[in-house]
Design a protein around this motif. Sequence first.
Motif: not given
Length: 455
Positions: A174, A176, A194, A196, A208, A274, A431
Motif C-alpha cells: 500500500d 505511492r 498508487t 492498495r 491501483g 497526496e 485514479t
Amino acid sequence: MPAMKVWAPRILALFLAAGCTGQSSSGESTPKTKTEATPPDVAPKPVIKPPEVVAEHSVPRAWQGRWRFELDSPGGKLPFFVELEAKRGALVDAHERLPFSSVTAWAQSLRLEIDNYDSTLELRPDEARPGALSGTWRRRSPGKDSYTEMSMSAVKSAEGLRFSDTEAPLQPLDGRWRLTFAESDGSNYTGVATLRTVKTLSQSTIEGTITTDTGDYRFLEGVVAGDQLMLSVFDGAHAFLFRATVEDGALRDGHFWSRDTYHATFLGDPVEGEGAAGLADPYEIVSMTADDRRFRFDFPMLGGGRLNNDDDRFAGKVVVAEIFGTWCPNCNDQAPLMSQWYAKYREQGLEMVGIAYEFTGDEADDMEMLRRYAKRYDVKYPLVLGGTSGKKGASESLPDLSKVAAYPTTLFIGRDGTVRKIYSGFSGPATGAAYDELKRDHEALMEQLLAEAAP
C-alpha cells in the motif's frame, strides 16, 4: 481512466501506453508514455477463419462463464478476465465491465470484437489442452493496414486471482511511489504509482494505477508474491504488464511491457502525502502561440462537409474543444463525460467540438472509427478529422498551440472566442479522487465561463 520516436515509444508503441494516458502517450499514457456489421475495407481480417458451414452464432454452453485469458507478452504471460454469455460478453475486472461490441461463435471458433478500438480476439479449442481455448488478439495500429497481433490462451476460471500460478506467499502493498521510467532510446519520464491491498478470506490482491504527465494507465490488478510485484491490464487497447522487486519499501528492477514491442525499465521510491510527486501541472504543459489567444481549425467533419472555428454555431458560445483519438483509452474514459457535459450545459450556451487524430491517414477508414466512437458514446456534438495520430503532425496542424503533448487535450474557450485554459491528459476513473477532482474543476470552469455575458 492512460495509451503505443516513432510514435512512440511514447504513445504508440506503448499504447500506446497510456495518455492516452498518456504519458506519453496518453494517448499514450505511457511514457513519453458488435454485432454491428462493419464495411469490409475497414473491418480487420479474421486471424482464424471460421468454418464454411456455420453451426451456431450463440456461444455454446460449454464456453459460457468466466475465463482467465493470457496474452503472450514479451515479458511473460499477461493475464486478464472475460465473462461470456450466450450472445454477449465483457472484459471484467474488480471495477468495471467493458462489453464486447459483438460476440459470435461458430462450431469451432469464437470471435470477440471491440469495434471502437478495431480490436478482435479470435479463439478456437486448444487441441493440446482439453477445455482450453487458444488464438490471437489483433488490434489496429498506426499506419494504413497495420495491426498488432499477439497469441493468447484461455481457461475456465472461477477464481479472481490474475497471477494464479505463483507459489510464493502473497504480500500486502500500500502507498505511492515516484517512478522513473527509462526507455530503450535513452529517454526517461516520470510516473506515480498508487497501489492498495484488497484482502479476502483466501488471498491478497493489489489494485491501483500509474499516473503520468499525460494520463493514467487505467485499472491495474495483480499481486505481490514473495518480493515480486506483478500487475497487468487489458482493455482491448492497452496490453500492459509490470513486474518489479519490492525491496525495503522501494520498487527495484522494474520492467514495463506494452503490447508486443514496447519495453521500459523503472525504479520507484516511496512518496508521502497526496501531492503530484514531480508530475507537471496539466494546465501548464501546453500554451497558446497566437497573440490574440484564438484557436483556429478547419477540418473535414463526420457526416460530410467541413467545420471551422468561425462557424456560426460557436458564435457567442462557451466552447470546449477536445483533441483526441478514438484509439486512446484515456479519450474513451473522457468521452462519457463530454457527452454528459454537453447534455447538461448546451441550453446554457455550451458548444463542443472533437478534433480527432487517427491511425491510418485514410479518410474513409478514419471517419469510420469516428462513427463507431460517436455511436458508442452517444456523441451529439460535431467531430472532425484533424489528421494522423503522431504528435508532431498534430502539433503542426494546430499552430495556435505550442504543441500537442497528450491525448486528450481539452481547451476551454470563453464566449469572446479566447482560450482561457488548456488541460493536457486525463485522470480517469482508475485514479479515484483525482478523477472526482478533475470533474469538479472542469464543471466549475465551464460554469464560470457560461456565467459571463456574451459579447
